[in-house]
Design a protein around this motif. Structure first.
Motif, short mmCIF file in Angstrom:
data_model
loop_
_atom_site.label_atom_id
_atom_site.label_comp_id
_atom_site.label_asym_id
_atom_site.label_seq_id
_atom_site.Cartn_x
_atom_site.Cartn_y
_atom_site.Cartn_z
N ASN A 9 0.88 -1.19 0.03
CA ASN A 9 -0.07 0.06 -0.17
C ASN A 9 0.76 1.25 0.11
O ASN A 9 0.35 2.45 0.24
N GLU A 10 2.22 1.05 -0.36
CA GLU A 10 3.09 2.20 -0.39
C GLU A 10 3.54 2.46 -1.63
O GLU A 10 4.15 1.69 -2.26
N LEU A 11 3.33 3.89 -2.18
CA LEU A 11 3.75 4.34 -3.41
C LEU A 11 5.02 4.95 -3.24
O LEU A 11 5.10 6.17 -2.45
N GLN A 12 6.18 4.84 -3.82
CA GLN A 12 7.35 5.42 -3.94
C GLN A 12 7.36 6.47 -5.24
O GLN A 12 7.26 5.80 -6.30
N LEU A 13 7.43 7.71 -5.02
CA LEU A 13 7.66 8.47 -6.20
C LEU A 13 9.03 9.08 -6.52
O LEU A 13 9.30 9.63 -5.58
N ASN A 14 9.71 8.95 -7.59
CA ASN A 14 11.02 9.86 -7.72
C ASN A 14 10.92 10.64 -8.56
O ASN A 14 10.60 10.75 -9.99
N LEU A 15 10.94 11.98 -8.02
CA LEU A 15 10.91 13.20 -8.85
C LEU A 15 12.15 13.94 -8.91
O LEU A 15 13.14 13.62 -8.83
N SER A 16 12.04 14.96 -10.11
CA SER A 16 13.12 15.63 -10.62
C SER A 16 13.42 16.65 -9.57
O SER A 16 12.63 17.17 -8.58
N GLN A 17 14.64 17.25 -9.56
CA GLN A 17 15.06 18.48 -8.83
C GLN A 17 14.14 19.45 -8.64
O GLN A 17 13.99 20.46 -7.97
N SER A 18 13.43 19.84 -9.86
CA SER A 18 12.57 20.90 -9.83
C SER A 18 11.36 20.90 -9.05
O SER A 18 10.89 21.89 -8.27
N PHE A 19 11.30 19.60 -8.34
CA PHE A 19 10.42 19.58 -7.21
C PHE A 19 10.85 20.50 -5.93
O PHE A 19 9.91 21.44 -5.18
N VAL A 20 11.98 20.40 -5.60
CA VAL A 20 12.62 21.27 -4.59
C VAL A 20 12.79 22.73 -5.10
O VAL A 20 12.65 23.49 -4.19
N HIS A 21 13.09 23.06 -6.35
CA HIS A 21 13.06 24.45 -6.94
C HIS A 21 11.74 25.33 -6.49
O HIS A 21 11.44 26.47 -6.03
N VAL A 22 10.57 24.38 -6.52
CA VAL A 22 9.24 24.96 -6.45
C VAL A 22 9.09 25.42 -4.99
O VAL A 22 8.77 26.48 -4.53
N TYR A 57 -0.03 5.46 1.28
CA TYR A 57 1.15 6.09 1.96
C TYR A 57 1.75 6.54 0.38
O TYR A 57 1.85 5.75 -0.58
N VAL A 58 2.52 7.59 0.61
CA VAL A 58 3.34 8.08 -0.56
C VAL A 58 4.81 8.33 -0.04
O VAL A 58 4.65 9.18 1.08
N THR A 59 5.67 7.77 -0.36
CA THR A 59 7.06 8.23 -0.20
C THR A 59 7.84 9.02 -1.33
O THR A 59 7.64 8.43 -2.38
N LEU A 60 8.53 10.09 -1.07
CA LEU A 60 9.19 10.92 -2.06
C LEU A 60 10.54 10.61 -2.12
O LEU A 60 11.31 10.55 -0.92
N ARG A 61 11.20 10.83 -3.31
CA ARG A 61 12.73 10.74 -3.58
C ARG A 61 12.85 11.86 -4.68
O ARG A 61 12.03 12.10 -5.62
N ILE A 62 13.87 12.62 -4.50
CA ILE A 62 14.54 13.50 -5.46
C ILE A 62 15.65 12.82 -6.15
O ILE A 62 16.74 13.04 -5.53
N ASP A 63 15.63 12.65 -7.46
CA ASP A 63 16.71 12.20 -8.16
C ASP A 63 17.30 10.99 -7.52
O ASP A 63 18.29 10.62 -7.27
N ASN A 120 17.11 10.47 -4.08
CA ASN A 120 17.81 10.65 -3.03
C ASN A 120 16.62 11.07 -1.93
O ASN A 120 15.55 11.38 -2.56
N ALA A 121 16.78 10.94 -0.67
CA ALA A 121 15.93 11.65 0.28
C ALA A 121 15.74 12.85 0.11
O ALA A 121 16.82 13.57 -0.14
N PRO A 122 14.43 13.32 0.19
CA PRO A 122 14.33 14.89 0.04
C PRO A 122 14.61 15.87 1.00
O PRO A 122 14.84 15.46 2.24
N ASP A 123 15.36 16.82 0.66
CA ASP A 123 15.72 18.04 1.82
C ASP A 123 14.90 19.32 1.14
O ASP A 123 15.50 19.99 0.49
N LEU A 124 13.89 19.24 1.83
CA LEU A 124 12.94 20.57 1.50
C LEU A 124 12.87 21.55 2.50
O LEU A 124 12.82 21.34 3.81
N PRO A 125 12.86 22.90 2.13
CA PRO A 125 12.59 23.87 3.11
C PRO A 125 11.16 24.08 3.80
O PRO A 125 10.65 24.96 3.16
N THR A 126 10.89 22.92 4.50
CA THR A 126 9.41 23.06 5.17
C THR A 126 9.67 22.28 6.48
O THR A 126 10.65 21.45 6.73
N THR A 127 8.69 22.75 7.41
CA THR A 127 8.71 22.18 8.75
C THR A 127 8.10 20.79 8.90
O THR A 127 8.08 20.14 9.71
N ARG A 128 7.44 20.43 7.83
CA ARG A 128 6.82 19.08 7.78
C ARG A 128 8.04 18.01 7.53
O ARG A 128 8.70 18.16 6.61
#
Length: 331
Positions: A259-272, A299-305, A307-315
Motif C-alpha cells: 500500500n506504499e507508493l514511492q515517487l522519484n521526482l526531478s530536482q525541480s520539485f525542490v525548486h518550487v 502512503y506516498v514516499t518521495l525521492r528526489i533524483d 535521494n531522500a528529499p531535503d525541502l525547506p519545510t517544517t513538515r
C-alpha cells in the motif's frame, strides 16, 4: 524612437502561474535599416497565489471537524473546506447548520449560504433523507445555482463516514427534478475516487485544493501524475483552476509495494519550494491526496533524483506520508 506598452493581464489571458516569455518580432524594411532587426524575448512570471493553508493531520482539541463543500463566487466549482466546531455528536445536523452559515468572508467563495433551509433530516441504513420545501426561491432560479446547492449538500453530508447516499424530499414527496434541471428521483451517492487535486484560486487569491473525479477507474500512476500538470488535455487549466504540479517537475520513475507508493521526482520539485513555499506545500498535498485516492495506495514516499528529499519545510517528509485528514482548513 517608437514605444509601445504591452499589458499582460493574467485573468484575461486565462493562464496559470508560471514562467513565460513574450516573443516579439518586427516587420521592417531591410533596405531602410540595412539589416534585420533582432528583438529579444521578454521573460515574465505570473504568481497569483498569495496564501495556501496546508492540510492538517490533527484537529484542535475539543473540536469536531466538518468538511463543507462551498461553491465559488460564480457557482462553477465546489470547494471542500474543513471547519472546526465545538465537539458535537450530531454531525448530520451540524453539517447542514454550518453550510447554512456560509463560508468565512475572507475565503472569497460564494456567500452567504449555498443551500436552502433544510427543516428535517434523518439517517437510516446509510441513506440521509433531506426534507425541503418545494419552493426553493433563489436556489431554483438558475440551473448552476440549483446544481451547486444540491451538490453542496450531497458532497458535504457524503463526507460523513456513516452516510453513503442522499435522498431529497420536497414537501414530503420525491420529485423527478426537485432542484432545477437536477435529477432527484433516486438516492444520490457522493463522487467516488480516484480524484485529481487541482489548485483553485479564489477572488481573495487564496488557493484551495479542488478534487476532480476521473471517469476512468483503472488509471496508471504516470497517467495520474500527468493529470496534475499543465500537459494534459483532460482538464481545462487556466487562471482560476490551475495545475497543482508546475511545469518542469517530472516523474522520473515510481514503485509500488503493497500500500506504499514511492515517487522519484526531478530536482525541480525542490525548486518550487525554494521559489514559493506556499506553492510547494500545495503541490505536496495535491500529490499525496491524488495518489492515495488510487486503490490500493495508502502512503506516498518521495525521492528526489533517487535521494531522500531535503525541502525547506517544517513538515517531516522523510517517512511515508498518509493523506491529510483535514483539507483546506478554513483558518
Amino acid at each position: 524612437q517608437y514605444e509601445k506598452t504591452l499589458h499582460l493581464h493574467q485573468p484575461t489571458l486565462d493562464l496559470p502561474d508560471g514562467h513565460y516569455r513574450v516573443m516579439v518580432s518586427a516587420v521592417v524594411s531591410q533596405e531602410l535599416f540595412g539589416s534585420e532587426v533582432a528583438l529579444p524575448d521578454i521573460p515574465f512570471t505570473f504568481s497569483s497565489i498569495s496564501d495556501y493553508m496546508p492540510g492538517l493531520y490533527e484537529r484542535p482539541p475539543g473540536t469536531s471537524a466538518i468538511r463543507l463543500y462551498f461553491p465559488d463566487e460564480s457557482s462553477r466549482y465546489l470547494i471542500p473546506v474543513s471547519r472546526f466546531v465545538p465537539q458535537t455528536n450530531t454531525t448530520l445536523r451540524e453539517t447542514v447548520t454550518q453550510l447554512e452559515a456560509g463560508p468565512a468572508p475572507h475565503l472569497g467563495l460564494f456567500n452567504p449560504s449555498p443551500i436552502p433551509p433544510v427543516p428535517r433530516i434523518q439517517l437510516s441504513g446509510g441513506t440521509a433523507s433531506l426534507y425541503l420545501s418545494s419552493q426553493l426561491g433563489f436556489y431554483n432560479e438558475y440551473p448552476n445555482v440549483a446544481r451547486m446547492a444540491a451538490n453542496s449538500l450531497i458532497q458535504s453530508l457524503g463526507s460523513i463516514p456513516e452516510v453513503s447516499q442522499i435522498q431529497f424530499y420536497f414537501d414530503n414527496r420525491i420529485l423527478a427534478e426537485g432542484f432545477r434541471d437536477f435529477p432527484t428521483d433516486q438516492p444520490i451517492s457522493p463522487a467516488a475516487p480516484p480524484f485529481v487535486y487541482a489548485a483553485f484560486v479564489s477572488s481573495s487569491q487564496r488557493a484551495f485544493l479542488l478534487p476532480q473525479p476521473i471517469d476512468q477507474p483503472l488509471i496508471s500512476v504516470p497517467e495520474l501524475f500527468q493529470l496534475l500538470t499543465f500537459d494534459t488535455e483532460s482538464f481545462q487549466y487556466g487562471y482560476e483552476v490551475q495545475p497543482a504540479v508546475p511545469l518542469g517537475v517530472e516523474l522520473l520513475d515510481y514503485s509500488l509495494a503493497e500500500n506504499e507508493l514511492q515517487l522519484n521526482l526531478s530536482q525541480s520539485f525542490v525548486h518550487v519550494f525554494q521559489e514559493n513555499p506556499s506553492r510547494g506545500s500545495l503541490m505536496l498535498d495535491a500529490l499525496v491526496l491524488t495518489m492515495t485516492s488510487l486503490d490500493p495506495v495508502d502512503y506516498v514516499t518521495l525521492r528526489i533524483d533517487g535521494n531522500a528529499p531535503d525541502l525547506p519545510t517544517t513538515r517531516s517528509i522523510d517517512e511515508p506520508l498518509p493523506p491529510p485528514l483535514y483539507l483546506n482548513p478554513e483558518s
